[in-house]
Design a protein around this motif. Structure first.
Motif, PDB file in Angstrom:
ATOM      1  N   ASP A 124       0.969  -1.139   0.092  1.00 45.93           N
ATOM      2  CA  ASP A 124       0.084  -0.048  -0.063  1.00 45.93           C
ATOM      3  C   ASP A 124       0.769   1.100  -0.031  1.00 45.93           C
ATOM      4  O   ASP A 124       0.115   2.509   0.306  1.00 45.93           O
ATOM      5  CB  ASP A 124      -0.938  -0.041   1.453  1.00 45.93           C
ATOM      6  N   GLY A 125       2.027   0.984  -0.268  1.00 40.87           N
ATOM      7  CA  GLY A 125       3.069   2.249  -0.335  1.00 40.87           C
ATOM      8  C   GLY A 125       3.897   2.411   1.005  1.00 40.87           C
ATOM      9  O   GLY A 125       4.783   3.202   0.828  1.00 40.87           O
ATOM     10  N   ASN A 280      -3.883  -1.572  -2.412  1.00 43.70           N
ATOM     11  CA  ASN A 280      -4.650  -0.345  -1.971  1.00 43.70           C
ATOM     12  C   ASN A 280      -3.606   0.775  -1.663  1.00 43.70           C
ATOM     13  O   ASN A 280      -2.431   0.857  -1.706  1.00 43.70           O
ATOM     14  CB  ASN A 280      -5.147  -0.804  -0.458  1.00 43.70           C
ATOM     15  N   ASN A 281      -4.196   2.037  -1.653  1.00 45.55           N
ATOM     16  CA  ASN A 281      -3.535   3.137  -1.410  1.00 45.55           C
ATOM     17  C   ASN A 281      -3.541   3.500   0.139  1.00 45.55           C
ATOM     18  O   ASN A 281      -4.092   2.897   0.849  1.00 45.55           O
ATOM     19  CB  ASN A 281      -3.887   4.389  -2.003  1.00 45.55           C
ATOM     20  N   PRO A 293       3.173   7.623  -1.882  1.00 40.64           N
ATOM     21  CA  PRO A 293       1.799   7.678  -2.261  1.00 40.64           C
ATOM     22  C   PRO A 293       1.412   7.070  -3.587  1.00 40.64           C
ATOM     23  O   PRO A 293       2.181   6.699  -4.444  1.00 40.64           O
ATOM     24  CB  PRO A 293       1.816   9.183  -2.378  1.00 40.64           C
ATOM     25  N   ASN A 294       0.023   6.775  -3.560  1.00 40.79           N
ATOM     26  CA  ASN A 294      -0.630   6.187  -4.823  1.00 40.79           C
ATOM     27  C   ASN A 294      -0.131   5.037  -5.360  1.00 40.79           C
ATOM     28  O   ASN A 294       0.324   4.781  -6.343  1.00 40.79           O
ATOM     29  CB  ASN A 294      -0.325   7.336  -5.848  1.00 40.79           C
ATOM     30  N   ALA A 295       0.209   4.149  -4.318  1.00 39.00           N
ATOM     31  CA  ALA A 295       0.746   2.780  -4.725  1.00 39.00           C
ATOM     32  C   ALA A 295      -0.140   1.893  -5.743  1.00 39.00           C
ATOM     33  O   ALA A 295       0.539   1.116  -6.331  1.00 39.00           O
ATOM     34  CB  ALA A 295       0.870   1.851  -3.299  1.00 39.00           C
ATOM     35  N   THR A 297      -4.344   0.558  -6.767  1.00 34.38           N
ATOM     36  CA  THR A 297      -5.503  -0.121  -6.263  1.00 34.38           C
ATOM     37  C   THR A 297      -5.527  -1.556  -7.344  1.00 34.38           C
ATOM     38  O   THR A 297      -5.216  -1.398  -8.380  1.00 34.38           O
ATOM     39  CB  THR A 297      -6.805   0.666  -6.219  1.00 34.38           C
TER      40      THR A 297
END
Length: 621
Positions: A124-125, A280-281, A293-295, A297
């Motif tokens: 998820d980052g 997920n983010n 950030p913004n891994a 979805t």
């Protein structure tokens, strides 16, 4: 810190256990399980290859091909084996075959080779230490046909921990030692060692495999299993597995440390995020850990005008999940490994370990897109409240992949009911009556102090495993006197067994039984009034949620000699001892149960623990 006393104690124990495993080797027999390989290595048409170089569709930063718009759709069955009457299972189907007694035999073995490693991952980052299977999270999908054999070689490359893999929901009739529960059916696989599991795909549908060594699976050791079998409701496209589960921004040992702290410092681990197929983010402003950030979805492809099978799986450490698809009705066709009479719903509730297969009919507009959503109710499962929601986009074939869907959620989809659907809705496709049990036992489950720590007790008994001395191997040697912490209960030659389990706590418990599907006779809040739901054909599955302040009534036939764990599937509750071991048909264990390879892991584990301290502070499961 180096502890000479503990190391010396471990070495003495290892020496004693090494002598014992020589006896285990004597009682072993050659395995009759393996069958002809037929040249298959896990990468047939439509399946996901075990070779990372051949895996399609892994997005930047992703660790698995699952949940990507390029993920191949699954076939209705694998075709690289004999097809009597046009299908691998011949004329057997959900209407004419009792799969507990008469599964097909295809004489095909599906082989897999898995390497377990530890490393830094950021699904998820947020960068955390995780456990990977062949470099993937979730791990590689296992596919087979109903009646195939599955053979998996596991190489433990975790430098400082043992491990074991459990093949959730499989009966393991005749292969009890491959159930993958360390201290119960086998010793752990030591660091640097390998072990090969072989078991039959005796049931069909959707399941998963996961680590069963302490709470390892909470750090990534999870993956789907798809066993292709007869259709009860026709559909066009198999989207494949959709794993929806909680995620923690710490290695699993931190969660174990939290629940095993002495009173009053004990606390429930709080999940930090919710993932669909490992994606997920996360809002990086909410953490002090390294974060990108913004891994990304998950995303899925639908075809307009077609029907799609989705295989939902909850591999959480703790979470109950609420699942919905905007603007669409889901037709439920199976729970766990049990096909059921179809019914419609707009929200699926899954406890840890549960699976539900649904069919979703896509609209006729090829440009449509919409959201799949999942939510962890805070009153059902402990979360930090910052990441209990996740969504994934579903795109039709001509939808603009660069634009997010703008669909609206189903009314009431994110409800806070901590229980499965009403049992009157869930009627198995193949009818079986539970009948009257030979033995009934009431089990009261609750949390209490052992003087220094809070543990989970059942009828004033809690559990702790001994990795070096598996219970099944002791039973095979005829040793049926177990210490209290093994929490083994001998039900002798009883043909059927009923448990009335009462939840004297403020948390729900997804209760799982190894080696069997359970008849779910009743479930509710308060005390059971004796009413059995659908008495001629009650719901069967291998996990069911026991509600807060309520009960479940389960029953099964004692037709699988062995020692089977009946436990809550919340990882932290298992760590705190919520395990009740069923000793089934002990004479048949002596006469019929084969343990050909279990002694291998015990010899290697004894050698490793002779030189290393195993820092087991929890139950070990």
């Amino acid at each position: 810190m180096f502890n000479l006393a503990r190391l010396t104690q471990a070495a003495i124990l290892a020496g004693a256990i090494f002598q014992k495993v020589q006896a285990y080797a004597v009682v072993g027999f050659p395995s009759a399980a393996p069958r002809a390989n037929a040249g298959w290595s896990g990468n047939s048409a439509g399946a996901i290859s075990n070779d990372p170089a051949k895996r399609p569709g892994i997005a930047p930063g992703g660790y698995s091909p699952l949940g990507d718009t390029h993920t191949p759709q699954l076939p209705h069955f694998l075709t690289n084996n004999p097809l009597p009457q046009g299908k691998p299972w011949g004329t057997k189907n959900a209407s004419n075959t009792n799969y507990y007694e008469n599964p097909p035999t295809t004489n095909v073995t599906r082989t897999y080779d898995f390497t377990i490693t530890k490393g830094v991952i950021a699904p998820d980052g947020v960068s955390v230490t995780g456990l990977l299977i062949n470099g993937q999270f979730p791990g590689p999908t296992i596919e087979a046909n109903w009646g195939d054999w599955i053979q998996v070689t596991v190489h433990n490359n975790i430098p400082d921990e043992g491990t074991a893999l459990h093949w959730h929901g499989f009966l393991q009739k005749g292969t009890q030692y491959y159930d993958g529960v360390p201290g119960t059916t086998m010793c752990p696989t030591a660091p640097g060692s390998s072990f090969t599991y072989t078991f039959k795909a005796d049931l069909y549908g959707t399941s998963w495999y996961h680590a069963h060594y302490s709470s390892q699976y909470a750090s990534g050791m999870i993956a789907p299993i798809v066993i292709h079998g007869p259709q009860t409701v026709p559909y066009d496209i198999d989207i494949g597995p959709v794993m929806i589960g909680d995620w923690y921004h710490s290695y699993y040992t931190e969660g174990v440390d939290q629940v095993m702290k002495p009173i009053p410092n004990w606390k429930n681990p709080l999940s930090n995020n919710n993932l669909i197929n490992g994606r997920n983010n996360y809002d990086c402003s909410l953490t002090n850990l390294p974060c990108t950030p913004n891994a990304g979805t998950a995303a899925f492809k639908f075809t307009s005008g077609k029907s799609h099978r989705i295989r939902f799986i909850n591999p959480s450490a703790s979470a109950i999940e609420k699942i919905s698809i905007d603007g669409h009705v889901m037709q439920v066709i199976a729970n766990d490994f049990v096909p059921i009479q179809p019914y419609n719903t707009t929200v699926i509730t899954l406890g840890v370990g549960q699976r539900t297969d649904v069919i979703v009919y896509a609209s006729n507009s090829p440009t449509d897109s919409f959201w799949m959503r999942a939510f962890i109710p805070g009153n059902c499962s402990p979360t930090d409240g910052k990441g209990n929601y996740v969504q994934a986009a579903i795109f039709h074939e001509q939808a603009d992949l660069a634009k997010q869907p703008v669909s609206s959620a189903q009314p009431g989809w994110n409800n806070n009911i901590c229980a499965n659907d009403d049992l009157s809705l869930t009627v198995p496709y193949y009818p079986i009556s539970a009948g009257n049990p030979d033995t009934t036992e009431t089990i009261v489950a609750g949390m209490q102090s052992n003087g220094t720590h809070l543990l989970w007790y059942q009828n004033d008994r809690t559990f702790r495993t001994n990795y070096n001395d598996p219970l099944l191997l002791e039973a095979k040697l005829g040793n049926l006197k177990f210490n209290d912490l093994a929490n083994v209960h001998n039900y002798g030659t009883n043909r059927s067994l009923r448990f009335i389990v009462e939840n004297h706590s403020g948390q729900p418990h997804p209760m799982h039984l190894h080696g069997h599907n359970m008849f779910i006779l009743a479930s509710g809040v308060g005390r059971w009034d004796g009413t059995v739901v659908n008495p001629d054909n009650p719901q069967r599955r291998d996990v069911h949620i026991m509600p807060i302040g309520g009960y479940i009534v389960v029953q099964w036939n004692q037709d699988n000699p062995g020692i089977w764990a009946f436990h809550c599937h919340i990882a932290w509750h298992v760590s705190q001892g919520m395990v009740w071991n069923v000793l089934e048909q002990p004479q048949s264990i002596l006469d019929k149960v084969d343990v050909p390879s279990a002694s291998q892991t015990c010899r290697e584990w004894a050698a490793w623990t002779g030189q290393h301290v195993v820092d087991q502070i929890d139950s070990g499961l």
